[in-house]
Design a protein around this motif. Sequence first.
Motif, mmCIF file in Angstrom:
data_model
loop_
_atom_site.group_PDB
_atom_site.id
_atom_site.type_symbol
_atom_site.label_atom_id
_atom_site.label_comp_id
_atom_site.label_asym_id
_atom_site.label_seq_id
_atom_site.Cartn_x
_atom_site.Cartn_y
_atom_site.Cartn_z
ATOM 1 N N ASN A 136 9.555 -12.874 -11.570
ATOM 2 C CA ASN A 136 8.657 -11.814 -11.082
ATOM 3 C C ASN A 136 7.263 -11.894 -11.690
ATOM 4 O O ASN A 136 6.614 -10.872 -11.886
ATOM 5 C CB ASN A 136 9.273 -10.441 -11.378
ATOM 6 N N ARG A 137 6.812 -13.106 -11.977
ATOM 7 C CA ARG A 137 5.467 -13.266 -12.529
ATOM 8 C C ARG A 137 4.426 -12.984 -11.450
ATOM 9 O O ARG A 137 4.650 -13.243 -10.271
ATOM 10 C CB ARG A 137 5.266 -14.667 -13.080
ATOM 11 N N VAL A 138 3.281 -12.486 -11.893
ATOM 12 C CA VAL A 138 2.160 -12.219 -10.994
ATOM 13 C C VAL A 138 0.901 -12.769 -11.654
ATOM 14 O O VAL A 138 0.584 -12.399 -12.792
ATOM 15 C CB VAL A 138 1.994 -10.699 -10.727
ATOM 16 N N GLU A 139 0.195 -13.649 -10.954
ATOM 17 C CA GLU A 139 -1.095 -14.137 -11.440
ATOM 18 C C GLU A 139 -2.165 -13.514 -10.560
ATOM 19 O O GLU A 139 -2.075 -13.571 -9.331
ATOM 20 C CB GLU A 139 -1.187 -15.660 -11.396
ATOM 21 N N THR A 140 -3.170 -12.918 -11.191
ATOM 22 C CA THR A 140 -4.201 -12.182 -10.471
ATOM 23 C C THR A 140 -5.581 -12.652 -10.897
ATOM 24 O O THR A 140 -5.837 -12.837 -12.092
ATOM 25 C CB THR A 140 -4.082 -10.670 -10.779
ATOM 26 N N THR A 159 -5.414 -13.474 -14.792
ATOM 27 C CA THR A 159 -4.382 -12.981 -15.712
ATOM 28 C C THR A 159 -2.997 -13.269 -15.150
ATOM 29 O O THR A 159 -2.807 -13.324 -13.938
ATOM 30 C CB THR A 159 -4.524 -11.464 -15.958
ATOM 31 N N LEU A 160 -2.063 -13.441 -16.057
ATOM 32 C CA LEU A 160 -0.672 -13.673 -15.695
ATOM 33 C C LEU A 160 0.152 -12.573 -16.353
ATOM 34 O O LEU A 160 0.010 -12.301 -17.543
ATOM 35 C CB LEU A 160 -0.214 -15.050 -16.194
ATOM 36 N N SER A 161 1.012 -11.920 -15.568
ATOM 37 C CA SER A 161 1.860 -10.865 -16.117
ATOM 38 C C SER A 161 3.284 -11.035 -15.604
ATOM 39 O O SER A 161 3.529 -11.745 -14.630
ATOM 40 C CB SER A 161 1.320 -9.484 -15.742
ATOM 41 N N GLY A 162 4.219 -10.350 -16.261
ATOM 42 C CA GLY A 162 5.620 -10.388 -15.842
ATOM 43 C C GLY A 162 6.343 -11.598 -16.370
ATOM 44 O O GLY A 162 5.780 -12.455 -17.037
ATOM 45 N N THR A 163 7.632 -11.645 -16.060
ATOM 46 C CA THR A 163 8.470 -12.772 -16.443
ATOM 47 C C THR A 163 9.145 -13.323 -15.199
ATOM 48 O O THR A 163 9.334 -12.622 -14.211
ATOM 49 C CB THR A 163 9.549 -12.345 -17.467
ATOM 50 N N SER A 164 9.488 -14.593 -15.257
ATOM 51 C CA SER A 164 10.091 -15.267 -14.118
ATOM 52 C C SER A 164 11.408 -14.583 -13.751
ATOM 53 O O SER A 164 12.160 -14.205 -14.638
ATOM 54 C CB SER A 164 10.332 -16.725 -14.471
#
Length: 184
Positions: free
Chosen positions: A99-103, A92-97
């Motif tokens: 501060n994005r986080v891929e988990t 999954t990818l969350s947040g916006t640049s």
Amino acid sequence: MAFSSETFVFGVRDCKIAKLTDESGSSPIYDTSKDVPGIQEFKVKFNISEKELRGDDQILDVRTTIDSIEISANHAIISKHVLAVMLGGSATLSGTSPNRVETYTLDGDDRPNYFKIEAQVVEVNDVGADLHFVCYKCKVKDHDMGAKVDDYYTVSFTAKAIPCQSTDKAFFRLVGNETAQPIT
């Protein structure tokens, strides 16, 4: 120059996997392919069973069958999407640049998926040609990733390939193209 049915194999250029979603019809169906990034090595080993017929104090006949195929690969870069195809779980990818986080998450009830794997070699006898190793129904047997001090760590895995249950009982193909074809 004539297209050769024999070739040397040098290097591996590309490798992709795709989750098997259905094999009940005339041919297997797969999700969109994911790149196995930084492919370094791809091996195919045929697991063969042998039975002997003995009589009159000698071997009268030998029968062999290919039970399965073992695939092993090393690649340079971890891909959360490849992990999700092989091992189950989700990327999954969350947040916006910026501060994005891929988990990548593997839950306790997630299970490895069946997948197709294809590797491409472009350094073959004929200029502009290529060779593809394709297994149509694989399941991961082991997977290794990590990190180490002062050096790169390569990701590795092995998988077992078995025949598909669709009408097209695709198992393994070695495809030589006179004009190189990308993996789709």
